[in-house]
Design a protein around this motif. Structure first.
Motif, PDB file in Angstrom:
ATOM      1  N   TYR A   1       0.848  -1.187   0.000  1.00 32.16           N
ATOM      2  CA  TYR A   1       0.000   0.000   0.000  1.00 32.16           C
ATOM      3  C   TYR A   1       0.879   1.231   0.000  1.00 32.16           C
ATOM      4  CZ  TYR A   1      -3.210   3.596   1.528  1.00 32.16           C
ATOM      5  OH  TYR A   1      -3.939   4.746   1.608  1.00 32.16           O
ATOM      6  N   SER A   2       0.586   2.139  -0.891  1.00 29.17           N
ATOM      7  CA  SER A   2       1.325   3.393  -0.958  1.00 29.17           C
ATOM      8  C   SER A   2       0.421   4.506  -0.453  1.00 29.17           C
ATOM      9  CB  SER A   2       1.740   3.695  -2.393  1.00 29.17           C
ATOM     10  OG  SER A   2       2.232   5.010  -2.478  1.00 29.17           O
ATOM     11  N   SER A   3       0.955   5.379   0.357  1.00 29.46           N
ATOM     12  CA  SER A   3       0.166   6.494   0.860  1.00 29.46           C
ATOM     13  C   SER A   3       0.306   7.719  -0.043  1.00 29.46           C
ATOM     14  CB  SER A   3       0.585   6.840   2.294  1.00 29.46           C
ATOM     15  OG  SER A   3       1.947   7.222   2.309  1.00 29.46           O
ATOM     16  N   LYS A   4       0.678   7.501  -1.298  1.00 31.80           N
ATOM     17  CA  LYS A   4       0.826   8.584  -2.275  1.00 31.80           C
ATOM     18  C   LYS A   4      -0.473   9.364  -2.370  1.00 31.80           C
ATOM     19  CE  LYS A   4       1.995  10.882  -6.041  1.00 31.80           C
ATOM     20  NZ  LYS A   4       2.709  12.098  -5.938  1.00 31.80           N
ATOM     21  N   ASN A   5      -0.380  10.661  -2.278  1.00 32.38           N
ATOM     22  CA  ASN A   5      -1.525  11.539  -2.484  1.00 32.38           C
ATOM     23  C   ASN A   5      -1.379  12.205  -3.847  1.00 32.38           C
ATOM     24  OD1 ASN A   5      -2.983  11.401   0.074  1.00 32.38           O
ATOM     25  ND2 ASN A   5      -1.063  12.149   0.916  1.00 32.38           N
ATOM     26  N   TYR A   6      -2.455  12.190  -4.607  1.00 29.69           N
ATOM     27  CA  TYR A   6      -2.433  12.752  -5.950  1.00 29.69           C
ATOM     28  C   TYR A   6      -3.015  14.158  -5.925  1.00 29.69           C
ATOM     29  CZ  TYR A   6      -1.497   7.932  -7.157  1.00 29.69           C
ATOM     30  OH  TYR A   6      -0.949   6.685  -7.230  1.00 29.69           O
ATOM     31  N   SER A   7      -2.586  14.984  -6.850  1.00 33.30           N
ATOM     32  CA  SER A   7      -3.090  16.357  -6.925  1.00 33.30           C
ATOM     33  C   SER A   7      -3.829  16.560  -8.248  1.00 33.30           C
ATOM     34  CB  SER A   7      -1.925  17.347  -6.824  1.00 33.30           C
ATOM     35  OG  SER A   7      -1.156  17.328  -8.011  1.00 33.30           O
ATOM     36  N   TRP A   8      -4.498  17.711  -8.356  1.00 31.97           N
ATOM     37  CA  TRP A   8      -5.199  18.047  -9.586  1.00 31.97           C
ATOM     38  C   TRP A   8      -4.235  18.032 -10.774  1.00 31.97           C
ATOM     39  CZ3 TRP A   8      -9.976  18.037 -11.196  1.00 31.97           C
ATOM     40  CH2 TRP A   8     -10.291  18.650 -12.410  1.00 31.97           C
ATOM     41  N   ASN A   9      -2.981  18.406 -10.551  1.00 37.11           N
ATOM     42  CA  ASN A   9      -1.990  18.420 -11.638  1.00 37.11           C
ATOM     43  C   ASN A   9      -1.678  17.032 -12.167  1.00 37.11           C
ATOM     44  OD1 ASN A   9      -1.815  21.182 -11.419  1.00 37.11           O
ATOM     45  ND2 ASN A   9       0.002  21.145 -10.130  1.00 37.11           N
ATOM     46  N   ASP A  10      -2.008  15.989 -11.406  1.00 40.25           N
ATOM     47  CA  ASP A  10      -1.745  14.607 -11.820  1.00 40.25           C
ATOM     48  C   ASP A  10      -2.899  14.002 -12.615  1.00 40.25           C
ATOM     49  OD1 ASP A  10       0.683  14.611 -10.381  1.00 40.25           O
ATOM     50  OD2 ASP A  10      -0.320  13.958  -8.545  1.00 40.25           O
ATOM     51  N   ILE A  11      -4.011  14.709 -12.731  1.00 40.35           N
ATOM     52  CA  ILE A  11      -5.227  14.120 -13.283  1.00 40.35           C
ATOM     53  C   ILE A  11      -5.303  14.276 -14.801  1.00 40.35           C
ATOM     54  CG2 ILE A  11      -6.725  16.143 -13.091  1.00 40.35           C
ATOM     55  CD1 ILE A  11      -8.893  14.293 -12.010  1.00 40.35           C
ATOM     56  N   SER A  12      -5.867  13.269 -15.433  1.00 42.67           N
ATOM     57  CA  SER A  12      -6.167  13.313 -16.855  1.00 42.67           C
ATOM     58  C   SER A  12      -7.543  12.670 -17.036  1.00 42.67           C
ATOM     59  CB  SER A  12      -5.109  12.536 -17.637  1.00 42.67           C
ATOM     60  OG  SER A  12      -5.345  12.640 -19.012  1.00 42.67           O
ATOM     61  N   ILE A  13      -8.458  13.380 -17.701  1.00 40.06           N
ATOM     62  CA  ILE A  13      -9.825  12.903 -17.907  1.00 40.06           C
ATOM     63  C   ILE A  13     -10.063  12.753 -19.404  1.00 40.06           C
ATOM     64  CG2 ILE A  13     -12.286  13.424 -17.613  1.00 40.06           C
ATOM     65  CD1 ILE A  13     -11.028  13.063 -14.930  1.00 40.06           C
ATOM     66  N   ALA A  14     -10.526  11.580 -19.804  1.00 40.08           N
ATOM     67  CA  ALA A  14     -10.899  11.355 -21.202  1.00 40.08           C
ATOM     68  C   ALA A  14     -12.389  11.046 -21.260  1.00 40.08           C
ATOM     69  CB  ALA A  14     -10.093  10.218 -21.807  1.00 40.08           C
ATOM     70  N   ILE A  15     -13.077  11.725 -22.160  1.00 34.52           N
ATOM     71  CA  ILE A  15     -14.496  11.489 -22.395  1.00 34.52           C
ATOM     72  C   ILE A  15     -14.649  11.114 -23.847  1.00 34.52           C
ATOM     73  CG2 ILE A  15     -16.790  12.548 -22.485  1.00 34.52           C
ATOM     74  CD1 ILE A  15     -15.960  14.327 -20.155  1.00 34.52           C
ATOM     75  N   GLY A  16     -15.256   9.955 -24.083  1.00 31.87           N
ATOM     76  CA  GLY A  16     -15.440   9.503 -25.456  1.00 31.87           C
ATOM     77  C   GLY A  16     -14.128   9.326 -26.191  1.00 31.87           C
ATOM     78  N   GLY A  17     -13.067   8.974 -25.465  1.00 31.68           N
ATOM     79  CA  GLY A  17     -11.774   8.716 -26.083  1.00 31.68           C
ATOM     80  C   GLY A  17     -10.911   9.949 -26.313  1.00 31.68           C
ATOM     81  N   ARG A  18     -11.367  11.128 -25.871  1.00 27.23           N
ATOM     82  CA  ARG A  18     -10.604  12.358 -26.067  1.00 27.23           C
ATOM     83  C   ARG A  18     -10.248  12.974 -24.718  1.00 27.23           C
ATOM     84  NH1 ARG A  18     -11.631  17.891 -26.654  1.00 27.23           N
ATOM     85  NH2 ARG A  18     -13.868  17.641 -26.392  1.00 27.23           N
ATOM     86  N   ILE A  19      -8.968  13.305 -24.508  1.00 22.23           N
ATOM     87  CA  ILE A  19      -8.554  13.950 -23.272  1.00 22.23           C
ATOM     88  C   ILE A  19      -9.131  15.355 -23.244  1.00 22.23           C
ATOM     89  CG2 ILE A  19      -6.600  14.825 -21.933  1.00 22.23           C
ATOM     90  CD1 ILE A  19      -5.018  12.394 -22.892  1.00 22.23           C
ATOM     91  N   ILE A  20      -9.768  15.695 -22.140  1.00 21.72           N
ATOM     92  CA  ILE A  20     -10.461  16.966 -21.987  1.00 21.72           C
ATOM     93  C   ILE A  20      -9.533  17.977 -21.315  1.00 21.72           C
ATOM     94  CG2 ILE A  20     -12.473  18.116 -20.959  1.00 21.72           C
ATOM     95  CD1 ILE A  20     -13.155  16.036 -23.149  1.00 21.72           C
ATOM     96  N   GLU A  21      -9.269  19.074 -21.992  1.00 18.74           N
ATOM     97  CA  GLU A  21      -8.433  20.141 -21.438  1.00 18.74           C
ATOM     98  C   GLU A  21      -9.264  21.118 -20.608  1.00 18.74           C
ATOM     99  OE1 GLU A  21      -5.113  20.294 -21.645  1.00 18.74           O
ATOM    100  OE2 GLU A  21      -5.077  18.479 -22.862  1.00 18.74           O
ATOM    101  N   GLY A  22     -10.492  21.367 -21.041  1.00 23.07           N
ATOM    102  CA  GLY A  22     -11.323  22.382 -20.411  1.00 23.07           C
ATOM    103  C   GLY A  22     -12.216  21.836 -19.317  1.00 23.07           C
ATOM    104  N   ILE A  23     -11.605  21.198 -18.332  1.00 23.75           N
ATOM    105  CA  ILE A  23     -12.350  20.651 -17.201  1.00 23.75           C
ATOM    106  C   ILE A  23     -11.842  21.298 -15.921  1.00 23.75           C
ATOM    107  CG2 ILE A  23     -10.801  18.660 -16.996  1.00 23.75           C
ATOM    108  CD1 ILE A  23     -13.327  17.033 -16.155  1.00 23.75           C
ATOM    109  N   GLU A  24     -12.766  21.706 -15.066  1.00 29.46           N
ATOM    110  CA  GLU A  24     -12.371  22.373 -13.829  1.00 29.46           C
ATOM    111  C   GLU A  24     -12.844  21.643 -12.581  1.00 29.46           C
ATOM    112  OE1 GLU A  24     -12.793  26.554 -13.592  1.00 29.46           O
ATOM    113  OE2 GLU A  24     -11.956  26.885 -15.587  1.00 29.46           O
ATOM    114  N   ASP A  25     -13.673  20.617 -12.744  1.00 28.76           N
ATOM    115  CA  ASP A  25     -14.204  19.913 -11.584  1.00 28.76           C
ATOM    116  C   ASP A  25     -14.741  18.573 -12.052  1.00 28.76           C
ATOM    117  OD1 ASP A  25     -15.295  19.326  -9.065  1.00 28.76           O
ATOM    118  OD2 ASP A  25     -17.048  20.587  -9.346  1.00 28.76           O
ATOM    119  N   VAL A  26     -14.523  17.537 -11.267  1.00 29.61           N
ATOM    120  CA  VAL A  26     -15.075  16.222 -11.569  1.00 29.61           C
ATOM    121  C   VAL A  26     -15.296  15.484 -10.258  1.00 29.61           C
ATOM    122  CG1 VAL A  26     -12.774  15.203 -11.908  1.00 29.61           C
ATOM    123  CG2 VAL A  26     -14.773  14.089 -12.919  1.00 29.61           C
TER     124      VAL A  26
END
Length: 138
Positions: free
Chosen positions: A4-29
């Motif tokens: 188990y790793s206690s690594k905490n992730y930040s918003w800078n680590d996130i990548s969101i793909a919708i319908g196979g395309r990475i979304i650049e214009g996302i501010e909240d999920v």
């Protein structure tokens, strides 16, 4: 027991793909998973078992208007409420830590509202959605 790793992730680590395309214009999920549960009662004052029922999944995303317009363009009959898609949510740390990916399957938007007010520099559109399943740590 697994490592188990206690690594905490930040918003800078996130990548969101919708319908196979990475979304650049996302501010909240966000998303949630719920399951109906109740205590099975019988003899005595304490429960005997926890019973489980249906699972429900829902979430919301806040996107730039340009991202929403791109989704509308790809939607059947240009109706974003008729669009069905998967959301792939990945945390990819720069420091070489483990990548964590959740897949939300068969998402559909339940409502949307466009609005702006004087002084706004960008339109954000909140899109609540429901989905059928979450596949954790893919």
């Amino acid at each position: 027991m697994s490592d188990y790793s206690s690594k905490n992730y930040s918003w800078n680590d996130i990548s969101i793909a919708i319908g196979g395309r990475i979304i650049e214009g996302i501010e909240d999920v966000e998303y949630s998973a719920k399951q109906e549960k109740s205590v099975l009662r019988g003899r005595g004052g304490k429960g005997h078992k926890i019973t489980r029922g249906n699972k429900d999944f829902e979430g919301k995303i806040n996107l730039w208007q340009s991202e929403v317009e791109a989704m509308i363009k790809d939607a059947p009959n240009k109706d974003i409420l008729a669009l069905s898609f998967d959301i792939i949510w990945s945390f990819i740390p720069d420091d070489g830590g483990a990548t964590v990916t959740d897949v939300l399957t068969t998402c559909e938007i339940t409502e949307y509202k466009k609005a702006m007010k004087q002084g706004d520099k960008n339109m954000l559109v909140e899109l609540p959605f429901i989905f059928l399943d979450v596949k954790n740590q893919q």
